[in-house]
Scaffold this active site. Structure first.
Site, PDB file in Angstrom:
ATOM      1  N   GLU A 102      27.945  42.985  44.493  1.00 33.37           N
ATOM      2  CA  GLU A 102      29.099  42.125  44.787  1.00 33.37           C
ATOM      3  C   GLU A 102      30.337  42.690  44.116  1.00 33.37           C
ATOM      4  O   GLU A 102      30.265  43.233  43.016  1.00 33.37           O
ATOM      5  CB  GLU A 102      28.838  40.720  44.220  1.00 33.37           C
ATOM      6  CG  GLU A 102      28.354  39.709  45.231  1.00 33.37           C
ATOM      7  CD  GLU A 102      29.485  39.123  46.075  1.00 33.37           C
ATOM      8  OE1 GLU A 102      30.434  39.844  46.427  1.00 33.37           O
ATOM      9  OE2 GLU A 102      29.403  37.923  46.370  1.00 33.37           O
ATOM     10  N   ASP A 103      31.490  42.526  44.756  1.00 30.12           N
ATOM     11  CA  ASP A 103      32.746  42.934  44.121  1.00 30.12           C
ATOM     12  C   ASP A 103      33.094  42.002  42.959  1.00 30.12           C
ATOM     13  O   ASP A 103      33.499  42.437  41.895  1.00 30.12           O
ATOM     14  CB  ASP A 103      33.892  42.960  45.151  1.00 30.12           C
ATOM     15  CG  ASP A 103      34.001  41.674  45.974  1.00 30.12           C
ATOM     16  OD1 ASP A 103      33.155  40.757  45.803  1.00 30.12           O
ATOM     17  OD2 ASP A 103      34.933  41.575  46.793  1.00 30.12           O
ATOM     18  N   ASP A 106      33.057  34.546  41.352  1.00 32.80           N
ATOM     19  CA  ASP A 106      34.134  33.644  40.952  1.00 32.80           C
ATOM     20  C   ASP A 106      33.522  32.254  40.693  1.00 32.80           C
ATOM     21  O   ASP A 106      32.987  31.994  39.621  1.00 32.80           O
ATOM     22  CB  ASP A 106      35.169  33.670  42.086  1.00 32.80           C
ATOM     23  CG  ASP A 106      36.402  32.842  41.831  1.00 32.80           C
ATOM     24  OD1 ASP A 106      36.639  32.469  40.680  1.00 32.80           O
ATOM     25  OD2 ASP A 106      37.148  32.574  42.789  1.00 32.80           O
ATOM     26  N   PHE A 155      43.724  35.524  40.105  1.00 33.53           N
ATOM     27  CA  PHE A 155      43.450  36.269  41.331  1.00 33.53           C
ATOM     28  C   PHE A 155      43.760  37.750  41.155  1.00 33.53           C
ATOM     29  O   PHE A 155      44.784  38.113  40.579  1.00 33.53           O
ATOM     30  CB  PHE A 155      44.267  35.684  42.480  1.00 33.53           C
ATOM     31  CG  PHE A 155      43.809  36.146  43.820  1.00 33.53           C
ATOM     32  CD1 PHE A 155      42.684  35.593  44.407  1.00 33.53           C
ATOM     33  CD2 PHE A 155      44.492  37.149  44.492  1.00 33.53           C
ATOM     34  CE1 PHE A 155      42.243  36.036  45.647  1.00 33.53           C
ATOM     35  CE2 PHE A 155      44.056  37.593  45.739  1.00 33.53           C
ATOM     36  CZ  PHE A 155      42.933  37.026  46.312  1.00 33.53           C
TER      37      PHE A 155
HETATM   38  P1  IMP Z   1      32.807  32.721  44.902  1.00 35.84           P
HETATM   39  O1  IMP Z   1      31.888  32.257  46.012  1.00 35.84           O
HETATM   40  O2  IMP Z   1      33.831  31.692  44.544  1.00 35.84           O
HETATM   41  O3  IMP Z   1      32.046  33.199  43.676  1.00 35.84           O
HETATM   42  O4  IMP Z   1      33.668  33.909  45.462  1.00 35.84           O
HETATM   43  C1  IMP Z   1      33.098  35.055  45.862  1.00 35.84           C
HETATM   44  C2  IMP Z   1      33.942  35.873  46.802  1.00 35.84           C
HETATM   45  O5  IMP Z   1      35.318  35.436  46.878  1.00 35.84           O
HETATM   46  C3  IMP Z   1      33.989  37.285  46.308  1.00 35.84           C
HETATM   47  O6  IMP Z   1      32.890  38.020  46.768  1.00 35.84           O
HETATM   48  C4  IMP Z   1      35.324  37.776  46.837  1.00 35.84           C
HETATM   49  O7  IMP Z   1      35.162  38.272  48.150  1.00 35.84           O
HETATM   50  C5  IMP Z   1      36.194  36.547  46.834  1.00 35.84           C
HETATM   51  N1  IMP Z   1      37.035  36.487  45.604  1.00 35.84           N
HETATM   52  C6  IMP Z   1      36.829  35.749  44.488  1.00 35.84           C
HETATM   53  N2  IMP Z   1      37.779  35.944  43.570  1.00 35.84           N
HETATM   54  C7  IMP Z   1      38.642  36.839  44.110  1.00 35.84           C
HETATM   55  C8  IMP Z   1      39.851  37.467  43.625  1.00 35.84           C
HETATM   56  O8  IMP Z   1      40.345  37.242  42.504  1.00 35.84           O
HETATM   57  N3  IMP Z   1      40.445  38.331  44.492  1.00 35.84           N
HETATM   58  C9  IMP Z   1      39.954  38.628  45.732  1.00 35.84           C
HETATM   59  N4  IMP Z   1      38.822  38.082  46.208  1.00 35.84           N
HETATM   60  C10 IMP Z   1      38.172  37.179  45.403  1.00 35.84           C
HETATM   61 MG    MG Z   2      32.828  39.456  48.165  1.00 39.66          MG
END
Ligand code: IMP
Ligand code: MG
Length: 178
Positions: A102-103, A106, A155
């Site tokens: 995963e990149d 969050d 972000f």
């Molecule tokens: P989560 O489901 O909230 O953990 O978010 C996961 C996905 O949201 C990541 O795999 C990213 O693609 C995107 N994401 C979360 N934070 C960022 C950020 O700061 N910048 C860009 N994409 C983000």
């Molecule tokens: Mg992602």
């Protein structure tokens, strides 16, 4: 590295590629220590993982296979909480050791969904390795197995991460200016 602007928002230089590269080398070595006697499948979560996955694989010295999965959860700079599968894993992963790449993790919504999807496919084992982690935004009990760099709840764009589709091609990571 200079301040940049995407869709009218300003971003400041935050993590240079050299630091990213160093973190990825450590991640690849840690994974190899654990999986050197296996042939794991690395599954990248598109699109954000492209740069991380390619650099990670170049540092991984063992046998492996690769595959991809495409999810969507973000709109603009906010996680929507609703996760859709846009492209399912195009191979059989039953009985295999799987490591999701995963990149960024969050809120953890995506992580929980990934666990559900992979468990349904009856994998032998499952771990998640994420380049970036926002511990202050993370809301789940599930443990994040391997983290490259922990960052504050702000972000970021670049190195595969986008702001409404833009900025993925930046070689370094930038943080939103507030
Ligand atoms: P989560 O489901 O909230 O953990 O978010 C996961 C996905 O949201 C990541 O795999 C990213 O693609 C995107 N994401 C979360 N934070 C960022 C950020 O700061 N910048 C860009 N994409 C983000
Ligand atoms: Mg992602």
């Amino acid at each position: 590295m200079n301040e940049i602007e995407i869709h009218g928002k300003k971003f400041i230089p935050y993590i240079a590629f050299e630091e990213i590269e160093h973190a990825i080398k450590e991640m690849a070595n840690k994974v190899y220590d654990e999986y050197k006697d296996e042939t794991p499948i690395f599954i990248g979560v598109l699109n954000g993982v492209v740069m991380f996955m390619s650099d990670f694989l170049k540092q991984y010295p063992g046998n492996c296979e690769i595959s991809f999965l495409k999810l969507k959860s973000y709109e603009g700079t906010e996680s929507t909480g609703k996760i859709q599968i846009q492209m399912d894993i195009p191979m059989n992963v039953e009985g295999r050791h799987v490591i999701i790449l995963e990149d960024i993790v969050d809120t953890g919504n995506t992580l929980v969904e990934l666990h559900r999807i992979l468990q349904e496919k009856k994998v032998k084992s499952l771990k998640v390795a994420t380049l970036l982690f926002k511990p202050d935004a993370y809301k789940k009990d599930l443990e994040v197995d391997l983290v490259g760099i922990s960052i504050p709840d702000k972000f970021v764009v670049g190195y595969g991460l986008d702001f409404d589709g833009y900025g993925r091609n930046l070689p370094d990571i930038y943080q939103i200016k507030s």
